[in-house]
Design a protein around this motif. Sequence first.
Motif, PDB file in Angstrom:
ATOM      1  N   GLN B 315       0.839  -1.198   0.000  1.00  0.00           N
ATOM      2  CA  GLN B 315       0.000   0.000   0.000  1.00  0.00           C
ATOM      3  C   GLN B 315       0.872   1.245   0.000  1.00  0.00           C
ATOM      4  N   GLU B 316       0.539   2.190  -0.905  1.00  0.00           N
ATOM      5  CA  GLU B 316       1.265   3.456  -0.932  1.00  0.00           C
ATOM      6  C   GLU B 316       1.056   4.149   0.413  1.00  0.00           C
ATOM      7  N   MET B 317       2.060   4.869   0.850  1.00  0.00           N
ATOM      8  CA  MET B 317       1.912   5.622   2.102  1.00  0.00           C
ATOM      9  C   MET B 317       0.919   6.762   1.868  1.00  0.00           C
ATOM     10  N   PRO B 318       0.130   7.138   2.882  1.00  0.00           N
ATOM     11  CA  PRO B 318      -0.797   8.257   2.699  1.00  0.00           C
ATOM     12  C   PRO B 318      -0.041   9.582   2.554  1.00  0.00           C
ATOM     13  N   TRP B 319      -0.736  10.625   2.114  1.00  0.00           N
ATOM     14  CA  TRP B 319      -0.073  11.905   1.805  1.00  0.00           C
ATOM     15  C   TRP B 319       0.675  12.472   3.004  1.00  0.00           C
ATOM     16  N   TYR B 320       0.099  12.288   4.219  1.00  0.00           N
ATOM     17  CA  TYR B 320       0.750  12.904   5.382  1.00  0.00           C
ATOM     18  C   TYR B 320       2.046  12.175   5.748  1.00  0.00           C
ATOM     19  N   ALA B 321       2.085  10.863   5.473  1.00  0.00           N
ATOM     20  CA  ALA B 321       3.328  10.125   5.729  1.00  0.00           C
ATOM     21  C   ALA B 321       4.378  10.481   4.680  1.00  0.00           C
ATOM     22  N   ASN B 322       3.936  10.700   3.422  1.00  0.00           N
ATOM     23  CA  ASN B 322       4.865  11.145   2.388  1.00  0.00           C
ATOM     24  C   ASN B 322       5.393  12.535   2.692  1.00  0.00           C
ATOM     25  N   ALA B 323       4.504  13.394   3.229  1.00  0.00           N
ATOM     26  CA  ALA B 323       4.936  14.749   3.611  1.00  0.00           C
ATOM     27  C   ALA B 323       6.026  14.656   4.679  1.00  0.00           C
ATOM     28  N   LEU B 324       5.864  13.712   5.598  1.00  0.00           N
ATOM     29  CA  LEU B 324       6.874  13.513   6.642  1.00  0.00           C
ATOM     30  C   LEU B 324       8.195  13.027   6.022  1.00  0.00           C
ATOM     31  N   SER B 325       8.100  12.087   5.083  1.00  0.00           N
ATOM     32  CA  SER B 325       9.310  11.572   4.424  1.00  0.00           C
ATOM     33  C   SER B 325      10.063  12.686   3.699  1.00  0.00           C
ATOM     34  N   LEU B 326       9.313  13.562   3.022  1.00  0.00           N
ATOM     35  CA  LEU B 326       9.966  14.643   2.274  1.00  0.00           C
ATOM     36  C   LEU B 326      10.457  15.753   3.198  1.00  0.00           C
ATOM     37  N   SER B 327       9.831  15.863   4.366  1.00  0.00           N
ATOM     38  CA  SER B 327      10.204  16.941   5.296  1.00  0.00           C
ATOM     39  C   SER B 327      11.596  16.737   5.881  1.00  0.00           C
TER      40      SER B 327
END
Lengths: 73, 374
Positions: B315-327
């Motif tokens: 499952q793709e990570m949700p947008w907020y988890a991706n935001a954390l990864s990019l942060s």
Amino acid sequence: MCDLKQSRYEQAHMKTTLSLWSIFKAPFWLFVVSLAGIMLALFVDSTWDWLATLLVSSAVAIPVFFYLRAKFS
Amino acid sequence: MQATAIKRWEWIHKWSSLISTAFLLMLCITGLPLIFHDEIDAALNPDTWTPANPQAEHLKLDQILEIALQARPGEAPIYMSFDTERPVVNVTSGPSADAPGNQMHFASYDLTSGNIVPPANVGEDFMEFILQLHTDMFLGLPGMLFLGAMGILFVLASISGVVIYRQYMRNLAFGTVRQSKSKRLKWLDYHNLLGITSLAWVLVVSITGVINTLEKPILETWRSQNLDKLIESYNEAAVSKNKTIASVDASLDKAIEAARQAAPDMTLQFVAFPGSEFSTRQHLAIFLHGNSPFTKEIITPVLVDATDGKVIGKQEMPWYANALSLSRPLHFGDYGGLGLKIVWAILNSFTIAILITGLYLWWKKHVRLKAKQV
């Protein structure tokens, strides 16, 4: 040289009030360029990283330029 | 702009800055060595290690796990990660898979022999201290959230600073520094110049800093919503929050191979064992990332049943988890080479100058107003 100094002095102490765009034109473009650099580095690698770094370093170069200009003029 | 509106923005700028300045100074100072974390590590720990049998076939990960757990009797595996440049596997273990960070044990193993790789830990205590101070001031989640609030105040100070910049600059050309005028005016000009030129960087670093402080709630939300949904879609009966942590009976190598087949164009990043923060109590979560500069920051988990090795799903990570990864990279500036790190450090120093000049300007104004009252 004298004329240049004179014009800088006049430029720095304008009698008229500047428009909103005149005040924010340079900061706006600097914001766009440095933000573009910050984001570009996320999408590219190796040599392109240098272009991104160059764009972000505009936020360093501009104040350094004005600092040196104020110091030595 | 009306005088009352200006006064209101000035009030916001003054108080949002004053409340957060001490903490922001601490964050900027501790942030400087963190930008060069890799370079400091490499300088303090020159890499002289070589694999025992460079030509030999690599050991199975199951064998490495067995060796690691034999070295730490009674402990449970928590994470396994993979060195990208050397044939080295890192195993994190602890008294239980859900043990807190300070009880975890980290060891690296040579994939060609199973020998322990000497830890490169010179200066680690100092960097760990700096990181902890920068992240949560040794206060755990409350400390993180408090620093997040300081980050929000800094964003507010920056935005209000832009609004009142107009007032200060309405008769001055961009970049004016009144060198020959009073010291206060000179510092005001430097404060304005540095503040407006570094605005994009300041906003990016402070907003990503705030997102990073939400790491624990974000991971908790992801785990409770997305992971459970993924399991439900496979077998609703398998979701049981009170279930004890499953032991890993399935072959780790086979589980990773199955995960690779489920996500063929991705690269293996790490494995979270059942019960760890990044997995459920019954599954191995095998994390893979993309291969482009952008997608390598984004991780995708493949869940594998720890008992029988069956793939539950990807499952793709949700947008907020991706935001954390990019942060994370956007906050520390460690994603564009050494050049970008140097620029990051200079802009960090500019922020220190902005904070100090701001404090000086407030103090001067405060003293002047007091003198007037007397």
